[in-house]
Design a protein around this motif. Structure first.
Motif, PDB file in Angstrom:
ATOM      1  N   VAL A 125      -9.946  31.535  -8.412  1.00  0.00           N
ATOM      2  CA  VAL A 125      -9.026  30.447  -8.742  1.00  0.00           C
ATOM      3  C   VAL A 125      -9.089  29.342  -7.689  1.00  0.00           C
ATOM      4  O   VAL A 125      -9.081  28.143  -8.020  1.00  0.00           O
ATOM      5  N   MET A 126      -9.161  29.724  -6.404  1.00  0.00           N
ATOM      6  CA  MET A 126      -9.262  28.717  -5.358  1.00  0.00           C
ATOM      7  C   MET A 126     -10.568  27.933  -5.474  1.00  0.00           C
ATOM      8  O   MET A 126     -10.586  26.709  -5.289  1.00  0.00           O
ATOM      9  N   GLN A 127     -11.656  28.610  -5.759  1.00  0.00           N
ATOM     10  CA  GLN A 127     -12.918  27.901  -5.987  1.00  0.00           C
ATOM     11  C   GLN A 127     -12.804  26.931  -7.155  1.00  0.00           C
ATOM     12  O   GLN A 127     -13.267  25.783  -7.083  1.00  0.00           O
ATOM     13  N   PHE A 128     -12.198  27.390  -8.231  1.00  0.00           N
ATOM     14  CA  PHE A 128     -12.022  26.544  -9.407  1.00  0.00           C
ATOM     15  C   PHE A 128     -11.178  25.318  -9.065  1.00  0.00           C
ATOM     16  O   PHE A 128     -11.495  24.190  -9.475  1.00  0.00           O
ATOM     17  N   ALA A 129     -10.108  25.519  -8.304  1.00  0.00           N
ATOM     18  CA  ALA A 129      -9.237  24.401  -7.929  1.00  0.00           C
ATOM     19  C   ALA A 129      -9.971  23.407  -7.039  1.00  0.00           C
ATOM     20  O   ALA A 129      -9.864  22.186  -7.219  1.00  0.00           O
ATOM     21  N   PHE A 130     -10.728  23.921  -6.054  1.00  0.00           N
ATOM     22  CA  PHE A 130     -11.520  23.030  -5.188  1.00  0.00           C
ATOM     23  C   PHE A 130     -12.523  22.227  -6.021  1.00  0.00           C
ATOM     24  O   PHE A 130     -12.699  21.017  -5.803  1.00  0.00           O
TER      25      PHE A 130
ATOM     26  N   ARG B  89     -13.858  16.516 -10.477  1.00  0.00           N
ATOM     27  CA  ARG B  89     -13.193  15.981 -11.661  1.00  0.00           C
ATOM     28  C   ARG B  89     -12.140  14.913 -11.365  1.00  0.00           C
ATOM     29  O   ARG B  89     -11.749  14.190 -12.273  1.00  0.00           O
ATOM     30  N   THR B  90     -11.639  14.829 -10.142  1.00  0.00           N
ATOM     31  CA  THR B  90     -10.627  13.814  -9.833  1.00  0.00           C
ATOM     32  C   THR B  90     -11.268  12.680  -9.050  1.00  0.00           C
ATOM     33  O   THR B  90     -12.037  12.932  -8.114  1.00  0.00           O
ATOM     34  N   PRO B  91     -10.963  11.417  -9.391  1.00  0.00           N
ATOM     35  CA  PRO B  91     -11.560  10.294  -8.645  1.00  0.00           C
ATOM     36  C   PRO B  91     -11.187  10.292  -7.172  1.00  0.00           C
ATOM     37  O   PRO B  91     -12.035  10.019  -6.312  1.00  0.00           O
ATOM     38  N   TRP B  92      -9.920  10.612  -6.867  1.00  0.00           N
ATOM     39  CA  TRP B  92      -9.508  10.586  -5.463  1.00  0.00           C
ATOM     40  C   TRP B  92     -10.136  11.722  -4.669  1.00  0.00           C
ATOM     41  O   TRP B  92     -10.500  11.549  -3.498  1.00  0.00           O
ATOM     42  N   GLY B  93     -10.286  12.910  -5.289  1.00  0.00           N
ATOM     43  CA  GLY B  93     -10.933  14.016  -4.583  1.00  0.00           C
ATOM     44  C   GLY B  93     -12.397  13.741  -4.314  1.00  0.00           C
ATOM     45  O   GLY B  93     -12.902  13.990  -3.211  1.00  0.00           O
ATOM     46  N   TYR B  94     -13.083  13.218  -5.344  1.00  0.00           N
ATOM     47  CA  TYR B  94     -14.488  12.871  -5.145  1.00  0.00           C
ATOM     48  C   TYR B  94     -14.635  11.768  -4.102  1.00  0.00           C
ATOM     49  O   TYR B  94     -15.556  11.798  -3.277  1.00  0.00           O
ATOM     50  N   ALA B  95     -13.709  10.779  -4.131  1.00  0.00           N
ATOM     51  CA  ALA B  95     -13.783   9.675  -3.168  1.00  0.00           C
ATOM     52  C   ALA B  95     -13.590  10.176  -1.740  1.00  0.00           C
ATOM     53  O   ALA B  95     -14.270   9.717  -0.815  1.00  0.00           O
ATOM     54  N   ILE B  96     -12.677  11.129  -1.549  1.00  0.00           N
ATOM     55  CA  ILE B  96     -12.431  11.667  -0.203  1.00  0.00           C
ATOM     56  C   ILE B  96     -13.672  12.366   0.331  1.00  0.00           C
ATOM     57  O   ILE B  96     -14.118  12.117   1.462  1.00  0.00           O
ATOM     58  N   PHE B  97     -14.269  13.247  -0.462  1.00  0.00           N
ATOM     59  CA  PHE B  97     -15.443  13.978   0.014  1.00  0.00           C
ATOM     60  C   PHE B  97     -16.662  13.075   0.100  1.00  0.00           C
ATOM     61  O   PHE B  97     -17.513  13.258   0.979  1.00  0.00           O
TER      62      PHE B  97
ATOM     63  N   LEU C 110     -20.024  24.567 -14.085  1.00  0.00           N
ATOM     64  CA  LEU C 110     -19.014  24.618 -15.132  1.00  0.00           C
ATOM     65  C   LEU C 110     -18.193  23.339 -15.196  1.00  0.00           C
ATOM     66  O   LEU C 110     -17.813  22.887 -16.290  1.00  0.00           O
ATOM     67  N   LEU C 111     -17.932  22.720 -14.048  1.00  0.00           N
ATOM     68  CA  LEU C 111     -17.045  21.561 -13.990  1.00  0.00           C
ATOM     69  C   LEU C 111     -17.784  20.247 -13.785  1.00  0.00           C
ATOM     70  O   LEU C 111     -17.140  19.212 -13.588  1.00  0.00           O
ATOM     71  N   PHE C 112     -19.095  20.248 -13.808  1.00  0.00           N
ATOM     72  CA  PHE C 112     -19.835  19.008 -13.607  1.00  0.00           C
ATOM     73  C   PHE C 112     -19.676  18.092 -14.824  1.00  0.00           C
ATOM     74  O   PHE C 112     -19.761  18.531 -15.967  1.00  0.00           O
ATOM     75  N   ASN C 113     -19.436  16.795 -14.555  1.00  0.00           N
ATOM     76  CA  ASN C 113     -19.287  15.836 -15.656  1.00  0.00           C
ATOM     77  C   ASN C 113     -20.085  14.564 -15.453  1.00  0.00           C
ATOM     78  O   ASN C 113     -19.807  13.542 -16.063  1.00  0.00           O
ATOM     79  N   GLY C 114     -21.072  14.576 -14.560  1.00  0.00           N
ATOM     80  CA  GLY C 114     -21.958  13.427 -14.423  1.00  0.00           C
ATOM     81  C   GLY C 114     -21.531  12.388 -13.432  1.00  0.00           C
ATOM     82  O   GLY C 114     -22.134  11.324 -13.359  1.00  0.00           O
ATOM     83  N   GLN C 115     -20.493  12.656 -12.594  1.00  0.00           N
ATOM     84  CA  GLN C 115     -20.032  11.670 -11.627  1.00  0.00           C
ATOM     85  C   GLN C 115     -20.356  12.054 -10.195  1.00  0.00           C
ATOM     86  O   GLN C 115     -19.982  11.357  -9.278  1.00  0.00           O
ATOM     87  N   SER C 116     -21.054  13.144  -9.990  1.00  0.00           N
ATOM     88  CA  SER C 116     -21.181  13.692  -8.646  1.00  0.00           C
ATOM     89  C   SER C 116     -22.118  12.906  -7.760  1.00  0.00           C
ATOM     90  O   SER C 116     -21.922  12.846  -6.560  1.00  0.00           O
ATOM     91  N   PHE C 117     -23.164  12.295  -8.321  1.00  0.00           N
ATOM     92  CA  PHE C 117     -24.145  11.631  -7.471  1.00  0.00           C
ATOM     93  C   PHE C 117     -24.116  10.111  -7.646  1.00  0.00           C
ATOM     94  O   PHE C 117     -25.090   9.438  -7.394  1.00  0.00           O
ATOM     95  N   GLN C 118     -23.009   9.590  -8.086  1.00  0.00           N
ATOM     96  CA  GLN C 118     -22.908   8.153  -8.242  1.00  0.00           C
ATOM     97  C   GLN C 118     -22.748   7.513  -6.891  1.00  0.00           C
ATOM     98  O   GLN C 118     -22.166   8.057  -5.992  1.00  0.00           O
TER      99      GLN C 118
END
Length: 647
Positions: free
Chosen positions: A242-247, A253-261, A639-647
């Motif tokens: 569950v923790m892995q899934f949440a991370f 999946r969240t713009p702010w989470g992706y922006a932070i990392f 499972l959670l990839f949606n095409g925004q990871s390498f933008q």
């Protein structure tokens, strides 16, 4: 007066009388100094003898009586008004500092802090909104939080999270309430994951369901090959997933989470580039011609030194304490394994056990297995810097390093569950056992020296594995030619051997062979070679996208390569689907290689020789658990990839 008499004798007397008078003057001077409190050397029994070769008289000193003064080894100085005044001021200042040392230090620190706040406020007023102001703001917030932690350390005695049941007491009513709360949380977590997958993943990215196969497969295989399937505690397994899934939801999946990392990854990449200055200074401007020895090794030294500095000033300890407490609270894991899991995010499998060195002889078999598995499933800061240098996205490496901690604890509690009561669950106070340094420079030097061992091992492994792989490839090719089957190689064998594994993680079918080959190279050799190939394919994809955007011309496949027709350029190895790149980045992140088994044995056995039999018995299982944890992270990312990871 005595010096005047000596000068007269020097003029009118011969050599013998002059020496006798000088000796007498020295005796009188010694007596005068003794009355003043000094104790110089006293020379007695002075004998004279004529030089048989001339008229010179030699003085022989037989007995030398050395009496120490009141202050040993203090130089005698002439007392006067100036020195007395200075000494009086010096003593007054020293007494004042001894009496009010804490207040003076606090005042100086407070003044410096106010000056920095003034500077910070002016910078925010003068130039707010650009990337530099964001850096300054984030750094200031981190510094303020660290200072608050140091200031409130003596006020707050709770160094770890407390469980609600422990505060209420072990009554039957409390235990029943705890069971119902756990069941409710299990139901809530399962329902949340199922609803999110059904409404988002299945609806918008149905191809990602393929990764769900790997998630279930890894859990089932871990249970089947567990040391005691009937004793498996599903609490850490469930909440680790569950923790892995949440991370993954936050990062992918969240713009702010992706922006932070993404922002953090770019800052790490920019920080590591400062290591190039040392490389150029030592090896010259052409140091990149020797990529690993002269370009990668200095990055390891630089980043590892920075990690040691952070440990010296206490930053690493704070992060480990909070993250380890969080893992222990959520997963119900012991303090030993939680500390090691959090430490492995920053340091490698050889350094992390040093934190718990005094307690290794008391840990259970499950905790010992967890210590080794966490080391196999993670990478140190220096090795992460190496991967980034080869072009691996820093934001995904950072997220993979964080996600590997709960994944390793979940898999290790599945494959080697706890069957004995832990010695450290009864409130035993623990102290971290890593070496302390005198100052920042000492920490910097120790970090650089420690990184030399890591760098030398990396270079040696690269040389050994590449050479051996070349021999194996030539040998397999020769055997294939004898049977009329050309093109057999080690990579080809791995591409078939690990094909089901890569497919179950969600890799596209056309890319399964390439990812499987990288996994084989990582397991039997080193992750650097796998990441090198992955980075090359990633650059090919970017180059193809740029080619199509600018020229809008055609391209085609030729074997495994891509031909750009307008520029007549060949992309060696072709390209890979973006989702496959993401899964490969997470699945390759870890130090679970065959060579790491020997490194782990060489580290743990000297630290706990009485546990040698347990270490040898569990290390292969821990090695497999570390790999499975990395594969589990890759499956959740797919499972959670949606095409925004390498933008």
């Amino acid at each position: 007066m005595w010096f005047g008499i000596g000068w007269i004798i020097h003029v009118i007397a011969d050599e013998r009388w002059r020496r006798m008078v000088l000796i007498l003057m020295m005796k009188v001077s010694v007596l005068r100094k003794r009355r003043r409190g000094y104790a110089p050397c006293i020379m007695t029994d002075i004998q004279s003898a004529n030089d048989p070769g001339g008229d010179i008289t030699h003085v022989a000193v037989d007995d030398v009586d050395i009496e120490k003064a009141v202050d040993d080894d203090d130089m005698v100085f002439v007392d006067n008004c100036w020195s007395s005044a200075v000494m009086h001021v010096e003593n007054s200042v020293r007494r004042l500092m001894d009496k009010h040392k804490g207040k003076v230090v606090a005042g100086v620190k407070g003044l410096l802090f106010l000056l920095y706040l003034t500077y910070f406020g002016y910078c925010m007023y003068h130039k707010f909104g650009d990337e530099g102001s964001i850096r300054l703001l984030v750094g200031t917030l981190i510094g303020v939080l660290y200072l608050l932690k140091k200031v409130t350390k003596g006020l707050c005695k709770f160094t770890h999270l407390k469980r609600c049941a422990s505060l209420c007491g072990p009554s039957k009513k409390t235990l029943a309430m705890r069971r119902w709360i756990r069941r409710g949380l299990y139901l809530l977590g399962s329902a949340g994951m199922a609803v999110y997958i059904g409404l988002d993943v299945v609806r918008y990215n149905p191809q990602n369901i393929q990764s769900l196969l790997g998630l279930v497969l890894f859990v089932v295989l871990g249970f089947v090959f567990s040391t005691s399937p009937a004793r498996v505690n599903w609490h850490p397994v469930f909440w680790g997933i569950v923790m892995q899934f949440a991370f993954a939801v936050i990062i992918l999946r969240t713009p702010w989470g992706y922006a932070i990392f993404d922002w953090s990854g770019h800052r790490v990449e920019a920080f590591l580039k400062y290591g190039n200055a040392g490389s150029e200074f030592v090896f010259g401007k052409n140091y990149r011609d020797h990529r690993i020895a002269f370009a990668v090794m200095p990055v390891m030294l630089f980043f590892n030194s920075f990690i040691f500095i952070l440990y010296h000033i206490g930053v690493i300890q704070v992060i480990m304490e909070k993250l380890g407490s969080f893992l222990s609270f959520c997963l119900d894991s012991g303090p030993i394994e939680s500390v090691v899991a959090s430490a492995n995010i920053f340091i490698g499998l050889t350094e992390a056990p040093l934190f718990v060195r005094p307690y290794l002889k008391h840990v259970t078999a499950s905790e010992l297995h967890a210590i080794m598995a966490c080391g196999f499933a993670s990478v140190s800061g220096a090795v992460m810097g190496t991967y980034i240098h080869f072009g691996v996205p820093a934001n995904h490496l950072l997220s993979a390093a964080v996600m590997s901690a709960p994944a390793a604890l979940a898999i290790t509690k599945l494959m080697c569950p706890e069957t004995k009561k832990s010695y450290f669950r009864d409130g035993v106070k623990m102290e971290l056992g890593l070496e302390k340094h005198r100052n920042v420079l000492s920490a910097l030097s120790s970090g650089a020296v420690a990184a030399v061992k890591i760098a030398s091992n990396t270079i040696a492994n690269q040389i050994a594995f590449v050479s051996l792989a070349k021999f194996v490839n030539v040998t397999l090719e020769w055997f294939g030619d004898q049977a009329g089957v050309p093109g057999i190689s080690f990579g080809l064998v791995c591409s078939y051997l690990f094909y089901p594994l890569s497919y179950s993680m969600g890799v596209a079918s056309q890319d399964c062979g390439k990812i499987a080959e990288m996994l084989g190279i990582k397991i039997f050799g080193t992750p650097i070679l796998g990441y090198t190939e992955l980075s090359r394919l990633r650059r090919n994809r970017f180059q193809l996208l740029d080619y199509v955007a600018k020229n809008n011309h055609t391209w085609h496949w030729q074997g495994s390569d891509v031909i750009l027709e307008a520029t007549n350029q060949t992309l060696i190895g072709g390209i890979m689907d973006e989702r496959s790149e993401v899964i490969g980045t997470y699945a390759l992140c870890g130090f679970s290689t065959v060579t790491a088994i020997g490194v782990t044995l060489g580290t743990l056995v000297p630290l706990a020789p009485e546990r040698k039999q347990d270490i040898v018995r569990l290390i292969i299982r821990a090695f497999i658990a570390g790999n499975v944890a990395s594969f589990l992270t890759g499956a959740i990312a797919g499972l959670l990839f949606n095409g925004q990871s390498f933008q």
